[in-house]
Scaffold this active site. Structure first.
Site, PDB file in Angstrom:
ATOM      1  N   GLN A 176       0.812  -1.220   0.000  1.00 52.63           N
ATOM      2  CA  GLN A 176       0.000   0.000   0.000  1.00 52.63           C
ATOM      3  C   GLN A 176       0.842   1.266   0.000  1.00 52.63           C
ATOM      4  OE1 GLN A 176      -1.657  -1.334   3.917  1.00 52.63           O
ATOM      5  NE2 GLN A 176      -1.549   0.832   4.456  1.00 52.63           N
TER       6      GLN A 176
ATOM      7  N   CYS B  11      -5.131   0.420   3.631  1.00 59.24           N
ATOM      8  CA  CYS B  11      -5.207  -1.001   4.041  1.00 59.24           C
ATOM      9  C   CYS B  11      -6.587  -1.598   3.811  1.00 59.24           C
ATOM     10  CB  CYS B  11      -4.825  -1.143   5.502  1.00 59.24           C
ATOM     11  SG  CYS B  11      -5.831  -0.148   6.622  1.00 59.24           S
TER      12      CYS B  11
ATOM     13  N   HIS C 252      -5.876  -1.510  11.714  1.00 55.65           N
ATOM     14  CA  HIS C 252      -5.266  -1.903  10.438  1.00 55.65           C
ATOM     15  C   HIS C 252      -6.053  -3.079   9.854  1.00 55.65           C
ATOM     16  CE1 HIS C 252      -2.272  -2.418   7.399  1.00 55.65           C
ATOM     17  NE2 HIS C 252      -1.843  -3.554   7.869  1.00 55.65           N
TER      18      HIS C 252
ATOM     19  N   ASN D 156      -0.640  -9.371   4.955  1.00 54.97           N
ATOM     20  CA  ASN D 156      -0.567  -7.929   5.111  1.00 54.97           C
ATOM     21  C   ASN D 156      -0.386  -7.266   3.741  1.00 54.97           C
ATOM     22  OD1 ASN D 156      -0.446  -5.459   6.368  1.00 54.97           O
ATOM     23  ND2 ASN D 156       1.221  -6.011   7.754  1.00 54.97           N
TER      24      ASN D 156
END
Ligand SMILES: *[C@@H]1O[C@H](CO)[C@@H](O)[C@H](O)[C@H]1NC(C)=O
Ligand SMILES: *[C@@H]1O[C@H](CO)[C@@H](O)[C@H](O)[C@H]1NC(C)=O
Length: 373
Positions: free
Chosen positions: A142, A148, A288, A309
């Site tokens: 990102q 996110c 997140h 992630n």
């Protein structure tokens, strides 16, 4: 806990005493060595500071982070290791401000589904890894943008689409960033959002296009580009719902069926390198958005979630983090089980074939064919 703390103190004491009085830093290395590590890290991470004095200022933060890493890693029997990730020149405050933009608020009341509600007697696999099923696109990045939420949403839809249609199609975060931000969408580009709001958009929009035709640029002020869906690949979902809140067993059941969007409190994941992350982190909220793409247990008996992630493949375990599972609080560690959410799709809703515009086009061709006969 007390044992761990005293071990930390002990190892810090041992470290500093072994350095003697000559060194100003409290790192294992000499000042020159740390300087060399910094230069190498700058190169590897392609860092270029323009502001006057910035390189020196960042060096001091780098040193603080290095100290923290070494203190943590020198504790025996730690379940995870820290390292000089790409965030090693950021303070916690800076990291939070730039990278932790997940929002707990959603625009419509959550609908909690019971299809993944764990019931006594349910038999679930001991381990699940959607990467092994080809249902997880390569880890994305990102950048210096709090998007996110968009990456969490595409990750869950990509996984579901693969499960339902057999094809893994990497989807466009930038489309969400640019187009899902008007009025009351609840999403704010690089300033944050939620995966649930993104699913809402994908449904209303009639699908989401691939990141090939609508690539990620990290641009937070770009206008929404209308992609003509007749001529491009896109993926649809039918609906979305929450898994039962604050219930790791139900989350386990959900993950056994598909990759699931969750939020975690991620401040101390900044320097995570490998192993089962156990915190410290706050467990009563998230900041997140990520995707849970599996779970398992280490040889040492530590249960974990596999977290995908969006901080690039050179963070953590090639972009992934193992997060402690079966926490003492039902929120899950770092809040992972507070509010899981996932998209739904029937087996046949295959965007390219069944979109209204494709259907019209098909009818047109049949008519032309018939007219020519
Ligand atoms: C972002 O998009 C806007 C609008 O299209 C454009 O004016 C601007 O130059 C872009 N910024 C970057 C950094 O590409
Ligand atoms: C779980 O965490 C919440 C939020 O901090 C707290 O209110 C609750 O008492 C905790 N429950 C247990 C069983 O520890």
């Amino acid at each position: 806990m007390v044992k761990t703390i005293s071990l930390v103190i002990l190892s810090v004491l041992l470290l500093s005493s072994s350095l003697g009085s000559a060194t100003a830093t409290e790192t294992k290395q000499s000042q020159e060595e740390v300087q060399r590590m910094y230069e190498q890290w700058l190169m590897e991470n392609r860092k270029n500071y323009n502001a006057l004095g910035e390189k020196e200022r960042r060096f001091n933060i780098f040193k603080d982070n290095l100290k923290l890493i070494e203190a943590h890693n020198s504790v025996p029997d730690r379940t995870y290791e820290l390292g000089l990730t790409r965030f090693a020149d950021l303070t916690d405050d800076e990291f939070r401000a730039i990278h932790l933009r997940g929002k707990m608020e959603v625009t419509s009341d959550p609908v909690i589904g019971d299809r993944y509600l764990y019931k006594e007697g349910d038999v679930l696999p001991d381990k699940v890894d959607w990467r092994d099923e080809g249902a997880v696109a390569p880890v994305k990045d990102q950048g210096d943008c709090g998007g996110c939420w968009a990456f969490s949403a595409t990750g869950a839809v990509e996984g579901l689409n693969k499960i339902k249609t057999g094809e893994l199609v990497s989807l466009s975060e930038q489309e969400l960033m640019d187009c899902d931000r008007e009025g009351d969408s609840g999403n704010f580009g690089c300033l944050g959002g939620s995966a649930a709001n993104a699913f809402e958009f994908i449904i209303e929009n009639g699908g989401i296009v691939t990141d090939k035709v609508y690539p990620y640029t990290e641009n937070d002020t770009a206008a929404c580009k209308a992609i003509e869906m007749v001529t491009t690949r896109y993926v649809t979902i039918d609906s979305y719902e929450d898994a039962p809140h604050n219930d790791e067993m139900s989350l386990k059941k959900a993950v056994a069926h598909q990759p699931i969007s969750v939020m975690v409190e991620a401040e101390n994941m900044k320097l995570y390198k490998s192993g089962v992350f156990t915190g410290p982190c706050d467990h009563w909220y998230g900041n997140h958005n990520v995707v849970v793409v599996g779970y398992g247990t280490t040889e040492r008996g530590e249960d974990y979630w596999i977290i995908r992630n969006s901080w690039g493949a050179n963070w953590g375990e090639s972009g992934y983090l193992k997060l402690q599972r079966n926490f003492h609080n039902s929120t899950g560690n770092c809040g992972v089980a507070i509010r899981p959410v996932y998209p739904l799709k029937s087996n046949s809703s295959f965007g390219l074939l069944l979109s209204p515009s494709m259907f019209k086009l098909g009818v047109l061709f049949v008519l032309i064919g018939w007219a020519l006969l």
